[in-house]
Design an enzyme around this catalytic site. Sequence first.
Site, PDB file in Angstrom:
ATOM      1  N   ARG A   1      56.423  69.993  25.419  1.00 47.48           N
ATOM      2  CA  ARG A   1      55.090  69.619  25.910  1.00 47.48           C
ATOM      3  C   ARG A   1      54.360  70.880  26.346  1.00 47.48           C
ATOM      4  O   ARG A   1      54.936  71.756  26.980  1.00 47.48           O
ATOM      5  CB  ARG A   1      55.249  68.641  27.064  1.00 47.48           C
TER       6      ARG A   1
ATOM      7  N   GLY B   1      60.379  64.609  40.969  1.00 50.25           N
ATOM      8  CA  GLY B   1      60.607  65.917  40.362  1.00 50.25           C
ATOM      9  C   GLY B   1      61.009  65.793  38.910  1.00 50.25           C
ATOM     10  O   GLY B   1      61.232  64.696  38.394  1.00 50.25           O
TER      11      GLY B   1
ATOM     12  N   ASP C   1      52.273  60.747  40.672  1.00 49.88           N
ATOM     13  CA  ASP C   1      53.033  61.820  39.997  1.00 49.88           C
ATOM     14  C   ASP C   1      52.672  61.920  38.528  1.00 49.88           C
ATOM     15  O   ASP C   1      53.147  62.815  37.823  1.00 49.88           O
ATOM     16  CB  ASP C   1      54.545  61.609  40.166  1.00 49.88           C
TER      17      ASP C   1
HETATM   18  P1  AMP Z   1      58.146  59.037  34.348  1.00 49.81           P
HETATM   19  O1  AMP Z   1      58.439  57.588  34.133  1.00 49.81           O
HETATM   20  O2  AMP Z   1      58.360  59.871  33.143  1.00 49.81           O
HETATM   21  O3  AMP Z   1      56.860  59.285  35.017  1.00 49.81           O
HETATM   22  O4  AMP Z   1      59.310  59.512  35.366  1.00 49.81           O
HETATM   23  C1  AMP Z   1      59.375  59.140  36.719  1.00 49.81           C
HETATM   24  C2  AMP Z   1      60.472  59.930  37.397  1.00 49.81           C
HETATM   25  O5  AMP Z   1      61.760  59.548  36.876  1.00 49.81           O
HETATM   26  C3  AMP Z   1      60.390  61.432  37.189  1.00 49.81           C
HETATM   27  O6  AMP Z   1      60.828  62.070  38.366  1.00 49.81           O
HETATM   28  C4  AMP Z   1      61.348  61.677  36.056  1.00 49.81           C
HETATM   29  O7  AMP Z   1      61.832  62.993  36.015  1.00 49.81           O
HETATM   30  C5  AMP Z   1      62.438  60.686  36.367  1.00 49.81           C
HETATM   31  N1  AMP Z   1      63.213  60.309  35.169  1.00 49.81           N
HETATM   32  C6  AMP Z   1      62.782  59.535  34.156  1.00 49.81           C
HETATM   33  N2  AMP Z   1      63.756  59.401  33.230  1.00 49.81           N
HETATM   34  C7  AMP Z   1      64.815  60.118  33.650  1.00 49.81           C
HETATM   35  C8  AMP Z   1      66.122  60.368  33.126  1.00 49.81           C
HETATM   36  N3  AMP Z   1      66.513  59.872  31.969  1.00 49.81           N
HETATM   37  N4  AMP Z   1      66.926  61.167  33.852  1.00 49.81           N
HETATM   38  C9  AMP Z   1      66.531  61.687  35.031  1.00 49.81           C
HETATM   39  N5  AMP Z   1      65.324  61.473  35.572  1.00 49.81           N
HETATM   40  C10 AMP Z   1      64.476  60.694  34.900  1.00 49.81           C
HETATM   41 MG    MG Z   2      55.956  61.076  35.128  1.00 53.22          MG
END
Ligand code: AMP
Ligand code: MG
Length: 478
Positions: A171, A90, A246
Amino acid sequence: MSYKKTFNLNNSYAKELQEISEKCIPTGFKQAEFLLKNYDLAEKLGFTKNFLDSKECLNIFSGNSLLKNSQPIAQGYSGHQFGHFNPQLGDGRAILLGEIDGMDIQLKGIGQTPYSRRGDGKSALSPVLREYLISEFMHAVKIPTTRSLFALKTNENVMRETQLPGGVLTRVAKSHIRIGTFEYARTKSNETLKILANYSINRHYPELNKTDNKYLSFFAAVCDKQASLISKWMSLGFVHGVMNTDNMTISGETIDYGPCAFMDTYDPKTVFSSIDHNGRYSYQNQPAILIWNLAKFAETLIPLVDENEEISVKKLTEVLQLVMPSYQEYFYIELGQKLGLENINNNTKIIDEYLKILHSESIDFTLSFRNLAKIVDKSITTSNSVFNKSKNFSTWYNSWIKEINIKTVSKKINLKNPYFIPRNHHVENALMNAIGGDMKEINLMAELLKDPFTEKDEYEIYATPSSSSEPYITYCGT
Ligand code: AMP
Ligand code: MG
């Protein structure tokens, strides 16, 4: 530049998909400032110049006040990450403000949400600027992508391995619905799944409402969009780096510019991401991973396609089996256009042979096509080109020349192949300067990458690969 006076904000996702989203007000960054503003995109969205330059605009996009009528939410999703299912992902650091003209307006790095798990919900500034630069380049080369409207510096630090300056990205996307959103809805109930599927069809593929089995057609439409998208990535040497379910949209837009980068020397095994130890998301694996992800997507749709599970699986499998051939076709069209071929169907061998030369002789992928145009034009000779050491090039060239129109080919090649790409060493340098407070370099790169097909001699250095033989390593921007 003229701007429309107003824009309307809708909250269709917040209203229709409450089961799989959470209301969530941004906490806000009081000291934030704009670093990059995308005036072209803002104009398309109907933002007035006055608004863009106002304190109100800054307050909204730093999360300190809300856009009129906004019902902000964080979206829930699951995902297969490096092959392993995580039911609870999420928007852990992103908040959707609403939709303008059907486009999602989302703040990324805006602080904690109900999906943050143990994360701080924030983002470092460097990945924010990186996403801005690369996503806008992808748009400029006509690859479907989420866009970047604003990059802000929060003037607060985030704690990672060390303290880093924080940033927020605005975004803009056709939607943020991912394969993982379907995986999440499936964990709720078939009813929720159906609401999400209907919402997605109405928003992205309304013409499918007329088909016999709209859920099966929906699956086929997403497969087609994604096959086309990945063929475009491949034709540009783009390595996404984290093709988890995702991070794959059902609209067919590229999303999540974390550890992505562009290949310099052509090598199908290219991997940049520090965490991709086995090369699962290497350049050459991207089409196979596409199929893998679409299989996961198909699984979520089983309850909708037919009441009889066996029939449903059979129908979805039939569609899935067509994706690789369809991808191949898209890929050869892209490459055929890059080489300016008149007839692509009969000429896949010429394309394969070309790639073999690039690989065996370690030639720069992007530059090779522009050099080819120059060799035909006689503005350079082979010995002054990237093919100078090649043993097989002249044989290949002689067979290629028979398959092109000598009068028009260089123009065709130059319209299809960018002169500028975000070369890794220049991106890193621009980011380092920007983090240190000097925006000159990144502003220049943003300008050059907006118009990537036009050769500009004085900026040739930006079109040139790094002379370093050190492998380039990227990190997930969290
Ligand atoms: P991503 O690497 O951007 O695809 O993120 C993968 C998952 O990790 C997603 O659910 C993001 O919302 C969560 N996420 C990444 N960085 C953070 C953060 N700094 N705080 C909370 N959730 C994070
Ligand atoms: Mg992501």
